[in-house]
Design an enzyme around this catalytic site. Sequence first.
Site, PDB file in Angstrom:
ATOM      1  N   SER A  94      37.336  51.237  36.381  1.00 54.95           N
ATOM      2  CA  SER A  94      36.351  50.431  37.115  1.00 54.95           C
ATOM      3  C   SER A  94      36.673  48.944  37.055  1.00 54.95           C
ATOM      4  O   SER A  94      35.782  48.107  37.046  1.00 54.95           O
ATOM      5  CB  SER A  94      34.944  50.680  36.556  1.00 54.95           C
ATOM      6  OG  SER A  94      34.875  50.330  35.179  1.00 54.95           O
ATOM      7  N   GLY A  95      37.966  48.605  37.021  1.00 56.05           N
ATOM      8  CA  GLY A  95      38.380  47.218  37.143  1.00 56.05           C
ATOM      9  C   GLY A  95      38.533  46.843  38.599  1.00 56.05           C
ATOM     10  O   GLY A  95      38.110  47.570  39.510  1.00 56.05           O
ATOM     11  N   GLY A 129      41.826  33.344  33.608  1.00 48.84           N
ATOM     12  CA  GLY A 129      42.541  32.376  34.441  1.00 48.84           C
ATOM     13  C   GLY A 129      42.163  32.376  35.898  1.00 48.84           C
ATOM     14  O   GLY A 129      41.520  31.451  36.396  1.00 48.84           O
ATOM     15  N   GLY A 130      42.537  33.418  36.649  1.00 49.35           N
ATOM     16  CA  GLY A 130      42.203  33.455  38.056  1.00 49.35           C
ATOM     17  C   GLY A 130      43.137  34.334  38.856  1.00 49.35           C
ATOM     18  O   GLY A 130      43.812  35.212  38.321  1.00 49.35           O
ATOM     19  N   GLU A 195      49.080  26.963  36.439  1.00 49.15           N
ATOM     20  CA  GLU A 195      49.350  27.584  35.144  1.00 49.15           C
ATOM     21  C   GLU A 195      50.855  27.668  34.910  1.00 49.15           C
ATOM     22  O   GLU A 195      51.656  27.356  35.810  1.00 49.15           O
ATOM     23  CB  GLU A 195      48.710  28.983  35.083  1.00 49.15           C
ATOM     24  CG  GLU A 195      47.196  28.945  35.174  1.00 49.15           C
ATOM     25  CD  GLU A 195      46.544  30.308  35.110  1.00 49.15           C
ATOM     26  OE1 GLU A 195      45.321  30.366  34.930  1.00 49.15           O
ATOM     27  OE2 GLU A 195      47.261  31.319  35.243  1.00 49.15           O
ATOM     28  N   HIS A 315      50.415  37.486  25.091  1.00 48.99           N
ATOM     29  CA  HIS A 315      49.879  36.207  25.524  1.00 48.99           C
ATOM     30  C   HIS A 315      50.097  35.204  24.401  1.00 48.99           C
ATOM     31  O   HIS A 315      49.794  35.488  23.235  1.00 48.99           O
ATOM     32  CB  HIS A 315      48.390  36.311  25.848  1.00 48.99           C
ATOM     33  CG  HIS A 315      47.894  35.180  26.687  1.00 48.99           C
ATOM     34  ND1 HIS A 315      47.739  33.896  26.180  1.00 48.99           N
ATOM     35  CD2 HIS A 315      47.550  35.115  27.991  1.00 48.99           C
ATOM     36  CE1 HIS A 315      47.307  33.107  27.150  1.00 48.99           C
ATOM     37  NE2 HIS A 315      47.185  33.821  28.257  1.00 48.99           N
ATOM     38  N   ARG A 370      55.247  32.708  29.990  1.00 48.54           N
ATOM     39  CA  ARG A 370      54.619  33.218  28.776  1.00 48.54           C
ATOM     40  C   ARG A 370      55.605  33.773  27.755  1.00 48.54           C
ATOM     41  O   ARG A 370      55.400  33.617  26.547  1.00 48.54           O
ATOM     42  CB  ARG A 370      53.599  34.306  29.135  1.00 48.54           C
ATOM     43  CG  ARG A 370      52.368  33.756  29.820  1.00 48.54           C
ATOM     44  CD  ARG A 370      51.421  34.870  30.217  1.00 48.54           C
ATOM     45  NE  ARG A 370      50.218  34.318  30.835  1.00 48.54           N
ATOM     46  CZ  ARG A 370      49.256  35.063  31.348  1.00 48.54           C
ATOM     47  NH1 ARG A 370      49.350  36.372  31.334  1.00 48.54           N
ATOM     48  NH2 ARG A 370      48.194  34.494  31.887  1.00 48.54           N
ATOM     49  N   HIS A 431      48.988  41.616  25.374  1.00 51.88           N
ATOM     50  CA  HIS A 431      48.118  41.209  26.479  1.00 51.88           C
ATOM     51  C   HIS A 431      48.245  42.063  27.728  1.00 51.88           C
ATOM     52  O   HIS A 431      47.237  42.425  28.330  1.00 51.88           O
ATOM     53  CB  HIS A 431      48.426  39.755  26.823  1.00 51.88           C
ATOM     54  CG  HIS A 431      47.562  39.165  27.892  1.00 51.88           C
ATOM     55  ND1 HIS A 431      46.186  39.082  27.784  1.00 51.88           N
ATOM     56  CD2 HIS A 431      47.877  38.610  29.103  1.00 51.88           C
ATOM     57  CE1 HIS A 431      45.688  38.507  28.875  1.00 51.88           C
ATOM     58  NE2 HIS A 431      46.690  38.226  29.689  1.00 51.88           N
ATOM     59  N   ARG A 466      55.434  38.971  33.559  1.00 48.01           N
ATOM     60  CA  ARG A 466      54.440  38.672  34.595  1.00 48.01           C
ATOM     61  C   ARG A 466      54.163  37.178  34.668  1.00 48.01           C
ATOM     62  O   ARG A 466      53.908  36.534  33.654  1.00 48.01           O
ATOM     63  CB  ARG A 466      53.137  39.419  34.298  1.00 48.01           C
ATOM     64  CG  ARG A 466      52.020  39.087  35.265  1.00 48.01           C
ATOM     65  CD  ARG A 466      50.806  39.963  35.023  1.00 48.01           C
ATOM     66  NE  ARG A 466      50.139  39.661  33.768  1.00 48.01           N
ATOM     67  CZ  ARG A 466      49.187  38.753  33.617  1.00 48.01           C
ATOM     68  NH1 ARG A 466      48.828  37.977  34.644  1.00 48.01           N
ATOM     69  NH2 ARG A 466      48.599  38.575  32.452  1.00 48.01           N
TER      70      ARG A 466
END
Length: 651
Positions: A94-95, A129-130, A195, A315, A370, A431, A466
Amino acid sequence: MANLTSGFASIKCSGVMHVDKGHMQASGLPFLSFRRCAQLDISRLGSVPRFVGARSTCASQQHVRHKISAIRASTLSCLQDDTTKFFDFVVIGSGVAGLRYALEVSKHGSVAIITKAEPHESNTNYAQGGVSAVLCPSDSVESHMEDTIVAGAYLCDEETVRVVCTEGPERVKELIAMGASFDHGEDGRLHLAREGGHSHNRIVHSADMTGREIERALLQAVDNDDNISLFGHHFAIDLLTCQKNGEIYCYGVDTIDIETQKIVRIISKVTLLASGGAGHIYPTTTNPPVATGDGIAMSHRAQAVISNMEFVQFHPTALSDDGLPIKPTTKRENAFLITEAVRGDGGILYNQSMERFMPLYDDRAELAPRDVVARSIDDQLKKRGEKYVLLDISHKPRDKILAHFPNIAAECLRYGLDITRQPIPVVPAAHYMCGGVRAGLQGETNVKGLYVAGEVACTGLHGANRLASNSLLEALVFARRAVQPSIDHMVDADDDAGASLAAARWARPTLPWPTLGGGALSDIAERTRRTRAELQSVMWEYVGIVRSTGRLKQAEWRIGDLESEWEEFLFRRGWAPTMVGVDACEMRNLFCCAKLVVKSALARRESRGLHFTEDFPYLEESRRKPTVIFPDAVQELTWSSKPLQRQLQCK
C-alpha cells in the site's frame, strides 16, 4: 549461480464485494477512513462484525449495529466464503506504487489491496526528500538522465532511464491533480530543491514529509473508490502459480489475516507486487518494520528472475541515537532518516573534531552521490574509532531550517538537540534495495500475470546506485505503465481457471495452533527472534558498506548454518513444512533475501556503485552488466527457498 547479463528493456517470458467503512486515525494521516471488505462469518453477524484488518473498527458500535442486516444480506450474496476471495486484480503493498496502480485498474475491474500492517505503514510514508522531475525551464530530460546514469555507475538501462525521466513530470502533475500538496516558493511556483548527485533543482517536496503527503492523497482517493477493497493486517505468504506450455502463471496469493488468525486465499487474474524492500536484513535501517523482503522472496520462490541484489543502498545520514543529548529509552524499530535535502540545502559533514572531511574524498563534497558519502563516513568512523559523524545546517537562517525540515527539527528537539544551533549526529543505515524482481518496461516479469513496481522491482533505472528522490518517481512511472498490460491480461484470462485451481488443487497452508502447544510456540518465537538478530549481525559485519570475498564467503557459510539450525529447531518442536506464522514467514523471507544479496555480491568481481569490495577495488568495463539469478539456478532445498504449495500444471 548468479550470472552477469546485459539488457533490461524486455523480459523474455519462458463478483461485487459488499463494503462498509472501518474508521481509524493513522499517525500522520488524520481523519481518513479506509474501506475494507466485511468478513463473511455468519456466527458473528448477530453481534458487532470484525472488519478485515482494522485494529480499531467503527467509531460508533451503535452505527455498526444499525448496518448488521444489510451486511448479512449483501455478504451472503457477494462473498463465496471468508477464506477464499476473488478479484480481477490484487495489489500486494500500500505504498505509492500499489495505490497509484490500484486507482487506475479499478476503472476496469475489482481490486484488492493487501497490506501487512496499517495502510499508511510503507516506505513511501517515511520518504522525506521528494520526487525528482524536470519541471524547471533551465532543466532538461537529458540532464536528469545524465545525473541518473552517473549516480548509477553507468549500469543503468538507458531506455528505462529515458522513459522515467520523460514521463516523470506528467506523473507529478497527476499527483497534484489528485490533491497532493507540495511546497511553493514566494513566486507561487513549485519550490524545487536540490539533492546529492543532481545538477539542477528538480526535487518536488512537501517540507521534509513528502512521502506522507503523497500517501495521504492516494489513500484518500482509494477510500473514495467503490471498486477497491482494502485488506489491512494481511500477511502475504506465497504466490499461487501453475505451469502451462513451459511458462509460469500467477493466480493470486495466500495470506494470513493477522487479526482473525485465518488463512485467506485471494484469487486474481492479475497480481501486482508493490511490497517494498528488505531493509530489515540489516540491524539498522530506515525502513519500517514491514520491510522484510516478502515480495522479493515470494517471487524468487515462484521462479521469477531476480537481478542486482548486491546493490544495497546505505543512506549516509540516519540519526545516531548515540550522539543525542537525551538518549531514547527504547531501541527504535527503524532508524530516523535525515533527508538528503539537508546536504542539498547546504549541510556540511564534520567528524567529531569538527573537521570537514567530504572534500578529501570527492570534489562534489557533500553533494556527491550516496554511495560515495556513505563510504566516506564509514571510513572516517573506522579510522577514528567513533560511532557517528556530525551534519551541520545551523549556519542557515533559523526560519528557513524550520520551514524546510520541521519534522527533523521536532524529532531532534525531543531528545534535547536544536538543529538550528547544533550539528546533528548521523550514521549510515540500510535504506534501499536497488535490485529486486527483474522487470521490463511495463513492469512485466517472466511470470505471466505478475507485475512489479516500486522498490521490489529491478527495472534498470537505478543501476549500481539510486539517485536521490528517483525512487518515488520510478514507482509512479512504472505503476502507471503496468496498467494497460494488466488490463489486457485480465481480459484474456480464463475466468474459471484460477477459481477452479484454488478451490480444488492448491493445498492450503496451516496455522500452528492447536497442533502445537503454548510451550512449543513460545520456544519457536524466542528462537526466531534470536536467529533474526544473528542474521542481521552477520549481514552488517560481512555484507555491509565495504566488502571482501573472504567476508562474503564467511557470510554465506554462517547464513547457511543459521538457516539449517533454525529450521531443524522448528521441525523438532513439531512445526510442519505447511505451517505458517507471521514471524516464521518473515524469517524465511529474510533468509531468502540475505542469500540473494550474498550470492549476487560474490558474482560481481569488481567495485561498482554500492558494491565495494577490497579484493576488486576498481571498475571493470567487461563487467558492466546486471547480475541475474535465473529460476533454473535455484537448487536449494531449504524451507525458506521453496513455496509452500507444489507448483501445479495448468490445463
